[in-house]
Design an enzyme around this catalytic site. Structure first.
Site, PDB file in Angstrom:
ATOM      1  N   HIS A 369       0.651  -1.268   0.081  1.00 55.24           N
ATOM      2  CA  HIS A 369      -0.161   0.136  -0.041  1.00 55.24           C
ATOM      3  C   HIS A 369       0.970   1.253  -0.065  1.00 55.24           C
ATOM      4  CE1 HIS A 369      -4.060  -1.777   0.910  1.00 55.24           C
ATOM      5  NE2 HIS A 369      -3.157  -2.647   1.576  1.00 55.24           N
ATOM      6  N   LYS A 560      -7.521  13.910   4.331  1.00 51.95           N
ATOM      7  CA  LYS A 560      -6.899  12.667   4.439  1.00 51.95           C
ATOM      8  C   LYS A 560      -5.521  12.950   5.629  1.00 51.95           C
ATOM      9  CE  LYS A 560      -5.795  13.930   0.046  1.00 51.95           C
ATOM     10  NZ  LYS A 560      -6.447  12.667  -0.665  1.00 51.95           N
ATOM     11  N   ARG A 561      -4.830  11.860   5.833  1.00 53.62           N
ATOM     12  CA  ARG A 561      -3.768  11.850   6.859  1.00 53.62           C
ATOM     13  C   ARG A 561      -2.971  13.112   6.379  1.00 53.62           C
ATOM     14  NH1 ARG A 561      -0.462   7.418   6.014  1.00 53.62           N
ATOM     15  NH2 ARG A 561      -1.405   7.096   4.248  1.00 53.62           N
ATOM     16  N   LYS A 566       1.391  14.256   0.638  1.00 54.46           N
ATOM     17  CA  LYS A 566       0.102  14.574   0.314  1.00 54.46           C
ATOM     18  C   LYS A 566      -0.182  16.119  -0.184  1.00 54.46           C
ATOM     19  CE  LYS A 566      -1.947  10.609   2.752  1.00 54.46           C
ATOM     20  NZ  LYS A 566      -2.780   9.802   1.752  1.00 54.46           N
ATOM     21  N   THR A 670      -8.250   6.647  -1.643  1.00 56.81           N
ATOM     22  CA  THR A 670      -9.752   6.062  -1.669  1.00 56.81           C
ATOM     23  C   THR A 670     -10.722   7.481  -1.577  1.00 56.81           C
ATOM     24  OG1 THR A 670      -9.472   5.407   0.510  1.00 56.81           O
ATOM     25  CG2 THR A 670      -9.341   3.773  -1.331  1.00 56.81           C
ATOM     26  N   LYS A 674     -14.222   8.348  -3.108  1.00 58.44           N
ATOM     27  CA  LYS A 674     -15.780   8.839  -2.539  1.00 58.44           C
ATOM     28  C   LYS A 674     -16.194  10.237  -2.791  1.00 58.44           C
ATOM     29  CE  LYS A 674     -13.604   6.081   1.335  1.00 58.44           C
ATOM     30  NZ  LYS A 674     -12.496   6.156   2.387  1.00 58.44           N
TER      31      LYS A 674
END
Ligand code: NBG
Length: 824
Positions: A369, A560-561, A566, A670, A674
């Site tokens: 992952h 998100k984290r 990111k 993910t 969504k």
């Protein structure tokens, strides 16, 4: 009448599914389960009784599924995951049973409200982010598809920390999710497993004259299983999630206690129970934490023993094991299961080594992952040797034999042998868990097309050369039950009206919406739904966090984290750029498309740069929100403690989804799926599942920006100098200078120095290099948002074309290409 002595025939009686049936069962739970009358019941009593009543409706099917599993020789999936980010259970169970209306009416008849009771539930936050949530989506899909699966994991007493902000800085509070009772769990202490640690090994010759090894452990703990229902959507199937909790083997040493040393008597207990005490919030850098390895071995040893000796009969022929189970390794955390299965087969079941290895190699598959090298676990040989001496021997032998295989395939290539060794020599001797998993697994998969390609070609190239057929891609998915049907009832109603209700379990049917994108009436209704979802969100954020958010602005969301790759900081630079242009007077406020930016993110407690970023977001938010010049134009909200529950209200309200990682770093994402399924447009890089998302929805319905992965690689190769981007771009310079000026820190110029200097001098994830492209793409977003008809059309097309991202489809891929299991 069933004769009372015939245990096999004793029926499990679910309550009637009408309002009276429900009310009767609910009151009985309140009276006899909680021990209170309706008149005196606290909200918590009511909530627990409601949960227990709802689970009654699932019980018969659950017990049947468990009985079947023991009787029928069908192959099951053993999903091994250190994380399950489940979200609240009540709504999901209600949805699965189809009883929402009955329950709402029944509760109203008792003078209670379902909304109030559902807010009582503290979600089980047994995961950090995407990886744990994916596991939860997958088990939901398997239950809905009637595929036998047992999810195995850890019942952390404290899940992911509760985030609070104090003066804009993240402060972690313990997540006490179990204090008010866990109505969804069923402990089974009678099925506990003994787990050994430490000690040493001995050789001996058994009664048949065979040389064997025996592990003489130093200490042990008990694993107590807690079962959770995993209900399929209205199909009567209920699978099991089995989470292990650690207990001391001798809860209380009476002798020590009688001798007067109370503290010593409980010490052993505390020590043992520490193993399942907390979820590790570390997700970027595995620190060599001994306790974490203990957790990993603990849950894996319990799970394997449970399946081998409880689910299967003790007389079961190990040679046929692969016909009954495939263990899916969710990242490297459960990989110690590989030597554990070898130990069970060789030492306990007395199988010859070669045969045991052949069996083991059929019983595992591995999902990776990540692409960040620092997130691939390597455990020191010294640590494994000390904690699990027998397993270290087994790993050494697996490695030696594997390297012989490599030598045979590539004679004379000792460099390759060293590169591929499961045991690395540098910087210390360590076991590369991803390599061990790859060697043992039937299949190795990445979680989106690009990620699988990079995994194959860049992370494990030697392995893919040796076993090209082992490497496949299975793109992630999300469950449409929780993330559309349950979280977005209005949109669900609209979709069902248009294409029927089959989409909930067959998401490709969303295609049927495509022509409606051109229907002005449908678009208007879509906008009404979006508006209502925004109102619902704003009310929640008002109650929950005291925000007063403006109506009528674009809702731009990044949740998100918190991680540098990111690039929350890139989002922030965009906000600061807009703000700077406004306050400097270079841009007229009337020319700025009003936006409300929402962030949601937790930073790992030990991750300094991530925590500094949180502080900067909060600081920018408080200045921007308090500035009358920005009022109604730019608003920044950062509700604390983003979790699955908040996501369920947030995502349906969003207009714009931010998926802006540096290309080549986000394995899949993910959240991106969504948002798209809830009718948000995406601004994103060519990374992770964004790539597939854009291909599906089309370039016209996606805002692409930034370097492509090969460009990133090339820039790295050339030598990336972030400050040159700063020097070359006036907007970027102004934004960064404004941050450094103290404008967001009450004049304190040093407040964000670590962040700014990191960006200017290191910027490992190249936010500055992508800044210009990002800001330009955001200008296109603004322009597009100006045409609401065209925007809604795109949003509807996003929904219509994203059926592919159902986790049901992911599960079908795993089943067809990896597991080869059948539905029952
Ligand atoms: C995360 C990735 C995401 C991905 C999820 C689920 C970890 C280690 N990895 O991109 O960062 O969507 O896994 O696969 O949490």
């Amino acid at each position: 009448m069933v004769p009372t002595h015939d245990r096999a025939l004793a029926p499990v009686q679910s309550p009637e599914t009408d309002v009276d049936g429900f009310v009767g069962a609910f009151l009985r739970e309140l009276n006899f389960g909680q021990g209170v009358s309706l008149a005196r019941a606290s909200v918590n009593d009511q909530h627990l009784a409601l949960a227990r009543t709802v689970r009654q409706y699932l019980m018969a099917r659950w017990l049947e599924a468990i009985a079947q599993q023991r009787k029928n020789p069908v192959k099951a999936v053993g999903y091994l995951s250190a994380e399950y980010l489940l979200g609240r259970q009540l709504d999901n169970a209600l949805l699965a049973t189809g009883l929402v209306d009955v329950v709402e009416e029944g509760l109203a008849a008792c003078g209670l409200s379902l909304d109030t009771l559902r807010d009582q539930e503290v979600e089980p936050g047994l995961g950090n982010g995407g990886l744990g949530r994916l596991a939860a989506c997958f088990i939901d899909s398997l239950a809905t598809m009637s595929v036998p699966c047992i999810g195995y994991g850890i019942r952390y007493e404290y899940g992911i920390f509760r985030q609070t902000f104090v003066d804009g800085r993240q402060v972690e509070q313990p997540d006490t999710w179990l204090t008010l009772g866990g109505p969804w769990e069923f402990p089974h202490p009678e099925s506990s497993q003994l787990v050994n640690f430490a000690g040493h090994t001995e050789r001996f010759t058994d009664e048949d004259g065979v040389e064997r090894t025996r592990w003489v452990p130093g200490w042990n703990v008990l694993g107590v299983p807690y079962n959770y229902m995993v209900p399929g959507y209205r199909n009567g199937r209920v699978n099991t999630l089995r989470l292990w909790s650690a207990r001391a083997t001798k809860a209380f040493d009476l002798e020590i206690f009688n001798a007067g040393d109370y503290a010593e008597a409980v010490r052993a207990q505390t020590f043992a129970e520490n193993i399942s005490k907390v979820l590790y919030p570390e997700d970027s850098t595995p620190q060599g934490k001994e306790l974490r390895l203990q957790q990993q071995y603990f849950f894996v040893a319990c799970s394997l023993a449970d399946y081998m000796f409880e689910v299967l009969h003790s007389t079961f022929d190990p040679a046929a094991l692969a016909d009954r189970i495939i263990f899916q390794l969710n990242d490297t955390h459960p990989v110690i299961a590989v030597p554990e299965l070898m130990r069970l087969l060789v030492d306990v079941l007395k199988q010859p080594w070669d045969k045991a290895w052949a069996i083991t190699r059929q019983c595992f598959a591995y999902t990776c992952h990540t692409l960040l090298p620092e997130a691939l676990e390597v455990w020191p040989v010294e640590l494994i040797g000390r904690l699990l001496p027998r397993h270290m021997e087994i790993i050494e032998r697996i490695n030696a034999e594997f390297l012989d295989e490599v030598r045979a395939a590539f004679p004379g290539d000792e460099m390759r042998v060293r590169r591929m060794s499961i045991i690395s020599d540098y910087p210390e001797r360590g076991v590369r868990m991803a390599f061990l998993a790859t060697v043992a697994a039937t299949r190795v998969n990445g979680v989106a097309a690009l990620h699988s390609e990079l995994l194959r070609d860049k992370v494990l190239p030697d392995f893919s050369e040796l076993w090209p057929e082992k490497f496949i891609n299975v793109t992630n998915g999300v469950t449409p039950r929780r993330f559309v049907r349950q979280s977005n009832p209005l949109l669900s109603g609209l979709i069902t009206e248009a294409v029927g209700d089959g989409w909930v379990t067959d998401l490709d049917r969303l295609r049927g919406l495509e022509p409606l994108a051109d229907d002005a009436g449908f678009r208007a209704r879509f906008r009404e739904v979006k508006q209502a979802n925004k109102t619902r969100l704003f009310e929640l954020l008002q109650r929950r966090d005291g925000y007063d958010l403006p109506e009528g602005s674009m809702l731009d969301v990044m949740v998100k984290r918190l991680h540098e790759y990111k690039r929350q900081s890139l989002k922030l630079l965009h906000i600061v750029t807009l703000y700077e242009s406004l306050v400097s007077g270079r841009v007229d406020p009337a020319d700025i498309v009003p936006r409300t930016f929402i962030f949601g993110a937790k930073a790992a407690p030990g991750y300094r740069m991530a925590k500094e970023t949180i502080y900067l977001i909060n600081s920018v938010a408080s200045v921007v929100n308090a500035d009358p010049r920005a009022k109604g134009v730019l608003t920044v909200a950062f509700p604390a403690n983003y979790n699955v529950t908040l996501a369920e209200t947030l995502i349906p309200a969003a207009d714009l989804s931010e998926q802006i990682s540096l290309a080549g770093k986000e394995a899949s994402g993910t959240g991106n799926m969504k948002f798209a399924l809830n009718g948000a447009l995406t601004i994103g890089t060519d990374d992770g599942a964004n790539v597939e998302l854009r291909q599906l929805v089309g370039d016209d319905n996606f805002f692409l920006f930034g370097m492509l992965e090969p460009e990133v690689a090339a820039l790295t190769e050339r030598g990336y100098v972030p400050s040159s981007f700063y020097e070359a771009d006036d907007d970027l310079k102004r934004a960064i200078d404004l941050i450094s000026s103290g404008a967001f820190s009450g004049g304190d110029r040093g407040a964000f120095e670590p962040l700014v200097s990191n960006l200017l001098h290191e910027d490992r994830f190249m936010a500055l290099a992508d800044y210009r492209a990002y800001v330009d793409a955001q200008a296109k977003v603004d322009a597009a948002y100006g045409d609401q008809e065209a925007w809604s059309r795109s949003a509807i097309l996003n929904i219509a074309r994203c059926g592919f991202f159902s986790s049901d489809r992911s599960m079908r891929d795993y089943i067809d290409r990896i597991w080869h299991t059948e539905p029952v």
